[in-house]
Design an enzyme around this catalytic site. Structure first.
Site, PDB file in Angstrom:
ATOM      1  CG  ASP A 166      -9.797   7.063 -11.938  1.00 20.01           C
ATOM      2  OD1 ASP A 166      -9.575   8.051 -11.223  1.00 20.01           O
ATOM      3  OD2 ASP A 166     -10.926   6.568 -12.078  1.00 20.01           O
ATOM      4  CD  GLU A 178     -15.239  12.609 -17.344  1.00 23.23           C
ATOM      5  OE1 GLU A 178     -14.268  13.156 -16.812  1.00 23.23           O
ATOM      6  OE2 GLU A 178     -16.138  12.035 -16.689  1.00 23.23           O
ATOM      7  CG  ASP A 183     -14.302  12.927 -10.326  1.00 21.63           C
ATOM      8  OD1 ASP A 183     -13.801  12.849 -11.457  1.00 21.63           O
ATOM      9  OD2 ASP A 183     -14.294  11.998  -9.513  1.00 21.63           O
TER      10      ASP A 183
END
Length: 916
Positions: A561, A440, A437
Site C-alpha cells: 500500500d 503476514e 494478500d
C-alpha cells in the site's frame, strides 16, 4: 503536539543506538573441535560467564562450519543439548547439520583456519570469535571479534535473545535487509532502524518492518578501482533488529539459531546466483504476466469490469490482465462469487470473451477463513482440523469477512485441503492466477477474542478494519511478551499486535512466535502446489504480499500500500531493486499509488516508470477516485508511448525472466550490477537497468522536464529514437529533455536485443515479426555485440530446453575494419520454426560510412533472391559534447536492413561492408 514522521524516525534511530550500547556477557570459549563426518567442522562452545539479561545463557552450544560449495560457506550455531527452532527443512530444502558427539575432557586449540576455494573460516578460542576472509585478496568480509571499546558484545545466545556482530570497513556499501521503504535510497544507511518481522504495515511507513522478512545483505567494496561483492544470509525466521553503525553490524534476534551463509561473489550477479542456488531459483512466469495489469478495489459489479476492459481497448492502451480485489466475493469469503454482482453465467461469458482475445483474469484470496457454518470452505477446513490453535481451539481473529480462523500451512493436511479448495474454485471460475494478500498474517484485532453475543460483527456500517470482536490482551506468556522488544511496526509495539497471538501454535506444536514470518511463504507454497495440480497443469502465477527467503521460487510480489505521491514514486525504485537481490525478480509497485488519488502530472510520470517495472500493474483503493490510465487524456498518451515500448520489448523482458529462472539474475538491477567498478553507481536509486544494458532514467519530481541521468563509460542509444546517442568517456551526469510524455531509456553498447512490433495484448504482440537491434561502440573500427532470445510454450510448467516446446537463440555481431557480420546460433529451433516466428529487420547502431553488398545465409544456404531486402542508413545525432566529428571523417550512422524473412529457429548470417 504529535511528532512528525521525520521526528519519529530520528527518535527510533536514537532508540536503536542507545539500546545497542549495553554489552551483554563475555561470550563463549571453544572447548572442543573436530572434523564432522561430511568434511566440515564440529565444535563445542561453553559460556564464559552467565548473566540473566534477557534470560539465562544457554551453557553449551554446538558449532558447525562447512564449505557447502566452492563459493558458499555455512556457519551454524545452536544449543548443543536441546533441539531449537529452525526454518523447516521441508519448507526451504538445504543440507542438514550433523550432531556433535561430545567427548570427555576439555581440549585446548590454537587459532586455526579452515579454507575453501575462495572463503577462509578462521577462529579464536577464548573468547570464541570467527572471521571470514576472501582468499584471493586477503580481505576480511565478516569478523565477530569484540574489543572492549566496541559498542557490541561477544556472541550472546539465550533462549529468546541471540546477538552476533561483525566489524565492517566504513567504505563498504551494503544493500538488502528488507522489506522496508527506504527514503534515502537503496544503500543501507548507518543508524537507521532495520527490523525484520512480517507485518501489515502500509508501505507509506518509512524504515519500518513491512510485509516480508529477508535477512540477507550484499556487501560491495572497491579497492583501487576494482570492486568485489559478497553476500551474507542469516537464515532465521524469528523477529530481529539489525543495527548497522557504519563500521559494524549487529543482529539482535529473539529466538531460533545462528545459521549464517556466506556467498563469495565476487560480482553482484554472482552473489545473487549463489544465493538463489541455495534458496531456490525464481519461478517461471507465463509470458502474459509481463503485459500490463489493471486492478482496483471497488469494481462493484461485473459490468464495471467489462467497461474497464473495453475502455482500455478503445483508448488503444495495452492491457493483458484484469483483476478483482474482493468485490467478486460473497461477503468477502474466499473461493466464492457474489451471486448478484458477479453472477457465474455472466462471469463465465466474460472470461470466454477475454480469453479468446488472449487476456487473463486474476482474483484475490486472503488466508483468513470466515467462521460460518453455512460456508463450505470453513466447514471442510474445520472437519480436516487445518486451523492454527490457541489452547486447543482454532485461533479467532477478524479480517474482511468478520470472524476468521487462519489455516496452518505448516500442516500437510492443510496443504491438501487448500489445494482442494483451489480446485473447487477453479471449477467454479477458471481464473488464470491467484493473488494472496493479508498473509503476514494480518488481523484487525489483538489478543484472545470471542464472537460477541447479541450484536452483529461487523455490522456493515463502518470501515471493515475496525475490530468488533470481544478481545482481551494475551501477555501471560514469555512468547507474547518476550524479554527483548524488537522495533516491531516501527514503533516497538508488542509482536502479536494486529496479527496472530505469538503463543498460538501450529502443527506439531510449532509456536507462532517462531514461525510468524514464514506464514506468507508457507501459504505461497501451498497455493503453488494447488495451482500446479489443476487439470491441464499450466504454469502458475501467484502474487503474494508477504514474502520470506525463497518466496521468489513460487511467486511475484508487489510493494504493498503506497501513496499517490512523488516521494512514493521514488521509493518504488529502491524497493524493486532490493527484491531483485532477494531472489524475487518479478516485482513492481502500485502504479499511480494505492491511495490517495495522484495528480494528472504524477499519473503521467508513474506510468512512464511503471511501464518498465518487471511486474506492471495499476491498482487503486476503494476510497480513491478512479485512476485507470484512460481517465486522463494526457496519461493515456504517456501510457500508449511507454507501454507501447514495453510491448515491443516483451520478448527481451521474457528472456530476462528465463535468465532469472536459471541463475537468479534480477530483471531490474541497480547500475552497479553492470558497472561495479564505478563508485558513482553505488548509491544511485533514481535509475536502473533492465538486464545488463537497458537503462531507465525517469522523471521523479514535480514540474520537471529534464532529468539529470548518470551515464557510465561507453556508448548509449536512445531506445525511442535510436539515431540519438550519448557517448561517455567516464561516468558523468547529463541533462536529458523529458517533456510530459517522455521517459528516457538508453541501450548500452555491445548488446543485441530482440524487439517486435508490439500490440494491445501480449498474445498479439508475441506473434509479430522480430527486429534485432545491435548496439556497437560509436564509430569503433573493431567491435562486437551479443544477445539472446528464449521462446517457449509459456503454459508449460517447466521453463527450459529439452521438452520440445522451447527454442533458445544466441545472437552475435562483429565489425572489423568496415566488415560487418551478424549471425545466430540456435538450440532446439523446431519450436520456433513451427510457430513461424522470424526476423524481419536488423538495426545496427554506431557504424561509420555507407553500407553496401548485403550477403545472407539462412540455415546453411545462401539467399540468392534478395530483391526484397533493403538497406538504408541514418546519421546519428550525438547528444554529448565529448565527441567532436571532423568534416573529413565518415559519418556515424544507424544501418537498417529490412525485408528479411529469417526464421529464429534456423541459423543465419547477414554480412556487408561499410565504406566511403
Amino acid at each position: 503536539m504529535p511528532l512528525s514522521p521525520s521526528s519519529l524516525l530520528t527518535c527510533f534511530s536514537l532508540f536503536f543506538i542507545l539500546s545497542s550500547a549495553t554489552k551483554i556477557g563475555r561470550g563463549y570459549r571453544l572447548i572442543s573441535i573436530q572434523e564432522s563426518p561430511d568434511g566440515g567442522l564440529l565444535g563445542l562452545l561453553q559460556v564464559i560467564h552467565k548473566n540473566y539479561i534477557y534470560g539465562a545463557d544457554i551453557p553449551l552450544l554446538q558449532l558447525y562450519v562447512k564449505h557447502e560449495t566452492e563459493n558458499r560457506l555455512r556457519v551454524h550455531i545452536t544449543d548443543a543439548e536441546k533441539k531449537r527452532w529452525e526454518v523447516p527443512y521441508d519448507l526451504l530444502p538445504r543440507q542438514t547439520v550433523p550432531s556433535f558427539k561430545q567427548t570427555l575432557g576439555v581440549q585446548s586449540h590454537k587459532p586455526s583456519d579452515y579454507a575453501g576455494n575462495e572463503l577462509i573460516f578462521s577462529y579464536k578460542t577464548d573468547p570464541f570469535s570467527f572471521s571470514i576472509t576472501r582468499k584471493s585478496i586477503g580481505e576480511t568480509l565478516f569478523d565477530t571479534t569484540s574489543l572492549p571499546s566496541d559498542p557490541y558484545s561477544d556472541l550472546v545466545f539465550k533462549d529468546q535473545y541471540i546477538e552476533i556482530s561483525t566489524k565492517l570497513p566504513k567504505d563498504a556499501s551494503l544493500y538488502g535487509l528488507g522489506e522496508n521503504t527506504q527514503p534515502r535510497g537503496i544503500k543501507i544507511v548507518p543508524n537507521d532502524p532495520y527490523t525484520l518481522y512480517t507485518t501489515d504495515v502500509s508501505a507509506i511507513n518509512l524504515n519500518a518492518d513491512l510485509y516480508g522478512s529477508h535477512p540477507v545483505y550484499m556487501d560491495l567494496r572497491n579497492r583501487g578501482g576494482v570492486a568485489a561483492a559478497h553476500g551474507v544470509l542469516l537464515l532465521n525466521s524469528n523477529g530481529m533488529d539489525v543495527l548497522y553503525r557504519g563500521d559494524s553490524l549487529t543482529y539482535k534476534v529473539i529466538g531460533g539459531v545462528v545459521d549464517l551463509y556466506f556467498f563469495a561473489g565476487a560480482s553482484p550477479l554472482a552473489v545473487v546466483d549463489q544465493y538463489t542456488a541455495l534458496i531456490g531459483r525464481p519461478a517461471a512466469m507465463p509470458y502474459w504476466a509481463f503485459g500490463f495489469h489493471q486492478c482496483r478495489w471497488g469494481y462493484r459489479n461485473l459490468s464495471v469490469v467489462e467497461d474497464v476492459v473495453e475502455r482500455y481497448k478503445k483508448a488503444r492502451i495495452p492491457l493483458d490482465v484484469i483483476w478483482n480485489d474482493d468485490d467478486h466475493m460473497d461477503g468477502h469469503k474466499d473461493f466464492t462469487l457474489n451471486p448478484k454482482n458477479y453472477p457465474r453465467p455472466k462471469l463465465l461469458h466474460f472470461l470466454e470473451k477475454i480469453h479468446a482475445r488472449g487476456m487473463k483474469y486474476i482474483v484475490i484470496i486472503d488466508p483468513g477463513i470466515g467462521v460460518n457454518t453455512s460456508y463450505g470452505v470453513y466447514t471442510r477446513g474445520l472437519a480436516s482440523d487445518v486451523f492454527i490453535k490457541f489452547k486447543g481451539m482454532p485461533f479467532l481473529a477478524q479480517v474482511w469477512p468478520g470472524a476468521v480462523n487462519f489455516p496452518d500451512f505448516l500442516n500437510p493436511k492443510t496443504v491438501h485441503w487448500w489445494g482442494s479448495e483451489i480446485r473447487r474454485f477453479h471449477e467454479l471460475v477458471p481464473v488464470d492466477g491467484l493473488w494472496i494478500d493479508m498473509n503476514e498474517a494480518s488481523n484487525f484485532c489483538n489478543g484472545l477474542c470471542q464472537i460477541p453475543v447479541g450484536r452483529i460483527c461487523p455490522n456493515g456500517t463502518g470501515p471493515g478494519w475496525i475490530c468488533c470482536l470481544d478481545c482481551k490482551n494475551v501477555t501471560a506468556t514469555r512468547w507474547d511478551d518476550p524479554p527483548y522488544k524488537i522495533n516491531a511496526s516501527g514503533t516497538a509495539v508488542p509482536i502479536g499486535y494486529k496479527t496472530i497471538a505469538t503463543s498460538a501454535y501450529h502443527y506439531n506444536g510449532v509456536l507462532e512466535y517462531d514461525a510468524h514470518s514464514l506464514y506468507g511463504f508457507s501459504q505461497t507454497i501451498a497455493t503453488y502446489k494447488g495451482l500446479r495440480a489443476l487439470p491441464g497443469g499450466k504454469r502458475p502465477f501467484i502474487l503474494s504480499r508477504s514474502t520470506y527467503v525463497g518466496s521468489g521460487q513460487y511467486a511475484a510480489h508487489w510493494t504493498g500500500d503506497n501513496k499517490g505521491t512523488w516521494a512514493d514514486l521514488k521509493y518504488s525504485i529502491s524497493t524493486m531493486l532490493n527484491f531483485g537481490i532477494f531472489g524475487v525478480p518479478m516485482v513492481g509497485a502500485d502504479i499511480c499509488g494505492f491511495y490517495p488519488a495522484p495528480t494528472e502530472e504524477l499519473g503521467n510520470r508513474w506510468i512512464e516508470l511503471g511501464a518498465f517495472y518487471p511486474f506492471s500493474r495499476d491498482h487503486a483503493n476503494f476510497y480513491s477516485p478512479r485512476q485507470e490510465l484512460y481517465q486522463w487524456k494526457s496519461v493515456a498518451v504517456s501510457a500508449r508511448r511507454a507501454l507501447g515500448m514495453r510491448y515491443k520489448l516483451l520478448s527481451y523482458i521474457y528472456t530476462l525472466s528465463y535468465e532469472a529462472h536459471l541463475t537468479g539474475a534480477p530483471i531490474a538491477r541497480p547500475l552497479f550490477f553492470s558497472f561495479p567498478n564505478e563508485t558513482w553507481t553505488y548509491g544511485l536509486s533514481t535509475q536502473f537497468l533492465l538486464g545488463s544494458g537497458l537503462m531507465v532514467s525517469p522523471i521523479l519530481d514535480k514540474k520537471k522536464t529534464k532529468v539529470h541521468a548518470l551515464f557510465p563509460p561507453g556508448t548509449w542509444y536512445d531506445i525511442f529514437d535510436m539515431t540519438k546517442v550519448v557517448v561517455s568517456k567516464m561516468s558523468h551526469y547529463r541533462a536529458l529533455d523529458a517533456p510530459l510524455h517522455v521517459i528516457n531509456v538508453h541501450l548500452y553498447q555491445n548488446k543485441i536485443i530482440p524487439m517486435q512490433r508490439g500490440g494491445l495484448v501480449s498474445k498479439e504482440a508475441r506473434a509479430t515479426p522480430y527486429t534485432l537491434v545491435v548496439s556497437l561502440p560509436l564509430g569503433a573500427a573493431e567491435g562486437e555485440a551479443r544477445g539472446n532470445l528464449f521462446v517457449d510454450n509459456d503454459e508449460n510448467p517447466v521453463m527450459g530446453l529439452g521438452n520440445g516446446q522451447s527454442t533458445y537463440v544466441e545472437f552475435y555481431a562483429h565489425v572489423n575494419q568496415g566488415a560487418v557480420k551478424v549471425w545466430s546460433d540456435v538450440r532446439e529451433g523446431e519450436f520456433a520454426v513451427e510457430k513461424g516466428w522470424y526476423v524481419e529487420k536488423l538495426i545496427v547502431l554506431g557504424l561509420k560510412g555507407i553500407g553496401k553488398g548485403v550477403a545472407i545465409e539462412h540455415d546453411g544456404n545462401a539467399i540468392v533472391d534478395d530483391s526484397k531486402v533493403e538497406m538504408s542508413s541514418i546519421e546519428h545525432e550525438i547528444m554529448d559534447d565529448e565527441i567532436e566529428e571532423r568534416e573529413d571523417e565518415m559519418k556515424h550512422v544507424m544501418v537498417e536492413i529490412k525485408g528479411l524473412e529469417l526464421s529464429i529457429g534456423k541459423k543465419f548470417v547477414v554480412s556487408w561492408k561499410m565504406g566511403n
